[in-house]
Design a protein around this motif. Structure first.
Motif, PDB file in Angstrom:
ATOM      1  N   ASP A  28       7.703   6.455  -2.047  1.00  0.00           N
ATOM      2  CA  ASP A  28       8.686   5.943  -3.010  1.00  0.00           C
ATOM      3  C   ASP A  28       9.838   5.208  -2.334  1.00  0.00           C
ATOM      4  O   ASP A  28      10.464   4.349  -2.948  1.00  0.00           O
ATOM      5  CB  ASP A  28       9.238   7.083  -3.865  1.00  0.00           C
ATOM      6  N   PRO A  31       9.618  -0.473   0.464  1.00  0.00           N
ATOM      7  CA  PRO A  31       9.914  -1.675  -0.333  1.00  0.00           C
ATOM      8  C   PRO A  31       8.813  -1.890  -1.377  1.00  0.00           C
ATOM      9  O   PRO A  31       7.637  -1.601  -1.126  1.00  0.00           O
ATOM     10  CB  PRO A  31       9.921  -2.800   0.694  1.00  0.00           C
ATOM     11  N   ALA A  32       9.184  -2.389  -2.525  1.00  0.00           N
ATOM     12  CA  ALA A  32       8.244  -2.573  -3.637  1.00  0.00           C
ATOM     13  C   ALA A  32       7.006  -3.392  -3.251  1.00  0.00           C
ATOM     14  O   ALA A  32       5.887  -3.002  -3.602  1.00  0.00           O
ATOM     15  CB  ALA A  32       8.955  -3.195  -4.834  1.00  0.00           C
ATOM     16  N   PRO A  33       7.141  -4.524  -2.522  1.00  0.00           N
ATOM     17  CA  PRO A  33       5.933  -5.285  -2.169  1.00  0.00           C
ATOM     18  C   PRO A  33       4.976  -4.475  -1.286  1.00  0.00           C
ATOM     19  O   PRO A  33       3.761  -4.581  -1.418  1.00  0.00           O
ATOM     20  CB  PRO A  33       6.463  -6.502  -1.409  1.00  0.00           C
ATOM     21  N   ARG A  35       4.676  -1.149  -1.341  1.00  0.00           N
ATOM     22  CA  ARG A  35       4.050  -0.150  -2.220  1.00  0.00           C
ATOM     23  C   ARG A  35       2.895  -0.778  -3.001  1.00  0.00           C
ATOM     24  O   ARG A  35       1.831  -0.167  -3.139  1.00  0.00           O
ATOM     25  CB  ARG A  35       5.076   0.451  -3.189  1.00  0.00           C
ATOM     26  N   ARG A  36       3.092  -1.994  -3.489  1.00  0.00           N
ATOM     27  CA  ARG A  36       2.013  -2.676  -4.216  1.00  0.00           C
ATOM     28  C   ARG A  36       0.819  -2.933  -3.307  1.00  0.00           C
ATOM     29  O   ARG A  36      -0.331  -2.754  -3.706  1.00  0.00           O
ATOM     30  CB  ARG A  36       2.514  -3.982  -4.830  1.00  0.00           C
ATOM     31  N   TRP A  37       1.086  -3.351  -2.065  1.00  0.00           N
ATOM     32  CA  TRP A  37       0.007  -3.602  -1.121  1.00  0.00           C
ATOM     33  C   TRP A  37      -0.767  -2.304  -0.858  1.00  0.00           C
ATOM     34  O   TRP A  37      -2.002  -2.299  -0.861  1.00  0.00           O
ATOM     35  CB  TRP A  37       0.557  -4.166   0.195  1.00  0.00           C
ATOM     36  N   TRP A  54       5.380  -3.423   8.769  1.00  0.00           N
ATOM     37  CA  TRP A  54       6.316  -4.152   7.904  1.00  0.00           C
ATOM     38  C   TRP A  54       7.619  -4.451   8.645  1.00  0.00           C
ATOM     39  O   TRP A  54       8.083  -5.587   8.685  1.00  0.00           O
ATOM     40  CB  TRP A  54       6.575  -3.308   6.658  1.00  0.00           C
TER      41      TRP A  54
END
Length: 85
Positions: A28, A31-33, A35-37, A54
């Motif tokens: 959680d 970074p959002a990108p 997490r999506r990956w 990253w």
């Protein structure tokens, strides 16, 4: 971000590593990108290992897209190593 086929079911011949702590809390905090990956990755990745890649790319001034591309390359290398046996 490219779509990858397959499932993230964890079927692999690669060695698993235990990492202490709460993995969902670490996930959680990513970074959002990233997490999506991870949600679309072909195999499970630890938040620590994906975040290390990253941060390395971003520290050199790389963009989000460059960091995601580097993760794609790392994943392809791991998949090749997993199926080479």
């Amino acid at each position: 971000m490219s779509r990858r086929q397959g499932t993230n079911c964890g079927a692999t011949r690669l060695r698993r590593r235990h990492r202490p702590g709460d993995p969902m809390r670490r996930f959680d905090a990513l970074p959002a990108p990233l997490r999506r990956w991870l949600a679309e990755a072909a195999r499970p990745w630890s938040p620590a290992s994906s975040l290390a890649i990253w941060r390395k790319v971003r520290a050199r001034g790389g963009t989000v897209e460059e960091a995601l591309a580097r993760l794609d390359r790392a994943e392809r290398a791991l998949l090749a190593r997993d199926t080479a046996d």
